[in-house]
Design an enzyme around this catalytic site. Structure first.
Site, PDB file in Angstrom:
ATOM      1  N   HIS A 237       0.910  -0.994  -0.385  1.00 42.86           N
ATOM      2  CA  HIS A 237      -0.285  -0.068  -0.135  1.00 42.86           C
ATOM      3  C   HIS A 237       0.697   1.614  -0.184  1.00 42.86           C
ATOM      4  O   HIS A 237       0.817   1.766   0.957  1.00 42.86           O
ATOM      5  CB  HIS A 237      -0.710   0.197   1.005  1.00 42.86           C
ATOM      6  CG  HIS A 237      -2.273   1.485   1.937  1.00 42.86           C
ATOM      7  ND1 HIS A 237      -1.768   2.440   1.439  1.00 42.86           N
ATOM      8  CD2 HIS A 237      -3.331   0.876   2.231  1.00 42.86           C
ATOM      9  CE1 HIS A 237      -2.732   2.856   1.175  1.00 42.86           C
ATOM     10  NE2 HIS A 237      -3.952   1.907   1.677  1.00 42.86           N
TER      11      HIS A 237
ATOM     12  N   GLU B 208      -1.159   1.596  -5.390  1.00 44.79           N
ATOM     13  CA  GLU B 208      -0.859   0.419  -4.360  1.00 44.79           C
ATOM     14  C   GLU B 208      -1.006  -0.817  -5.375  1.00 44.79           C
ATOM     15  O   GLU B 208      -1.674  -1.216  -6.315  1.00 44.79           O
ATOM     16  CB  GLU B 208      -1.638  -0.284  -3.927  1.00 44.79           C
ATOM     17  CG  GLU B 208      -1.900   1.228  -2.499  1.00 44.79           C
ATOM     18  CD  GLU B 208      -3.795   1.414  -1.520  1.00 44.79           C
ATOM     19  OE1 GLU B 208      -3.740   0.407  -1.603  1.00 44.79           O
ATOM     20  OE2 GLU B 208      -4.790   2.508  -1.856  1.00 44.79           O
TER      21      GLU B 208
END
Ligand code: BG6
Length: 300
Positions: free
Chosen positions: A167, A271
């Protein structure tokens, strides 16, 4: 070189490239220095909080209001999302890997100046709800930053199904001035429109409102152009079918207790992983390695 637990005092390795110390919130962390770059990694979440090339501003955004406390995710850097992405009833958002303190298995200073660190997710109460698996995470620091999340299904006769996602929060000068390239034509789930399925029509995606999208079946390289910093960021990946693009914008930023009201202007999450319908099912004994290489260059 193999290390066990770091102590509280700063301890450089033999080549002086890796230092164990207490970071924010007195959490154990590693500082890595190579001929080209520096990086910081917390054991909480095996969380890379910074990577900086010598002649460039930091690559990663790290929130000024982030908590640094056991059991809480760090806001910024690269949270490791595993074994699920998003909310799960009765359980924390984005899985437990990012709030678990990982073990260091190995620190490898290579002759060419690179440094790799291998982490292992230890057994914890949450893992018992799953069939047996191991999760290793190898971070390699040199001119670029390479991340490998290796999941192995250790069960004798059961599949292991999971989602994963690195992420990554990138630091940008002004989010409204950047463009994101490489997603044209992809189908995405628009989380700000009740997961409506849409198709990306732009080769130069711009951010002018809250964006929270899961791009499915996107295996190619994604680039972020930041004309204000004068930098092109490249996200190359293997074994990643999903790309998530997220910026909370104004209202959501105000709702997040660990995020400054104006910080959304200086970050973009791109991400890489395998989420939603791209989740992974591993057969017994099977293994999958999500690899993400982050690099950057100065725009001419
Ligand atoms: C993104 C999700 O990956 O992470 C968003 O798509 C979410 O929906 C964001 O808001 C941040 O999540 P968290 O749990 O770190 O606040």
């Amino acid at each position: 070189m193999t290390t066990s637990k770091p102590g509280s005092a700063a301890k450089p390795d033999a080549l002086g490239r890796v230092t164990f110390l207490d970071g924010q919130g007195e959490l154990p962390m590693l500082e890595i220095s190579t001929p080209w770059s520096t990086a910081e990694i917390y054991l909480l979440g095996a969380h890379v909080t910074q990577f900086k090339k010598k002649d460039e501003p930091p690559l990663l955004f790290l929130g000024q209001c982030s908590r640094f406390a056991e059991g809480h995710p760090i806001r910024g850097g690269i949270p490791v999302v595993f074994p699920w992405f998003g909310p799960r009833e009765g359980l924390g958002q984005h899985g437990f890997a990012r709030v678990t303190t990982w073990e260091i298995k190995e620190v490898i200073p290579a002759p060419d100046g690179s440094v790799s660190v291998r982490f292992r997710l230890p057994g914890c109460p949450e893992t018992t709800a799953f069939s047996p698996f191991t999760a290793d995470y190898v971070v390699t620091v040199n001119q670029s930053l390479t991340l490998q999340l290796i999941i192995t299904n250790e069960a004798k006769d059961a599949e292991f199904t999971f989602e994963n996602c690195l992420h990554t929060y990138f630091e940008v000068a002004d989010v409204t001035a950047i463009s994101i390239h490489g997603l044209k034509g992809a189908t995405y789930l628009d989380k700000v429109a009740s997961f409506m399925e849409k198709t990306e029509t732009s080769d130069a995606l711009r951010i002018a409102s809250e964006v929270d999208r899961i791009y499915l079946n996107t295996t190619g390289t994604v680039e972020v152009l930041d004309p204000r910093i004068g930098r092109r960021i490249r996200v190359e990946k293997q074994c990643s079918a999903s790309t998530v693009v997220w910026n909370p914008w104004i209202a959501k930023s105000r709702q997040m207790s660990d995020f400054g009201d104006e910080e959304y202007e200086h970050m973009i999450c791109v991400e890489s992983g395998n989420v939603a319908s791209n989740g992974i099912s591993l057969p017994s004994g099977g293994s999958s390695t999500l690899t993400v290489k982050l690099s950057s260059e100065t725009l001419k």
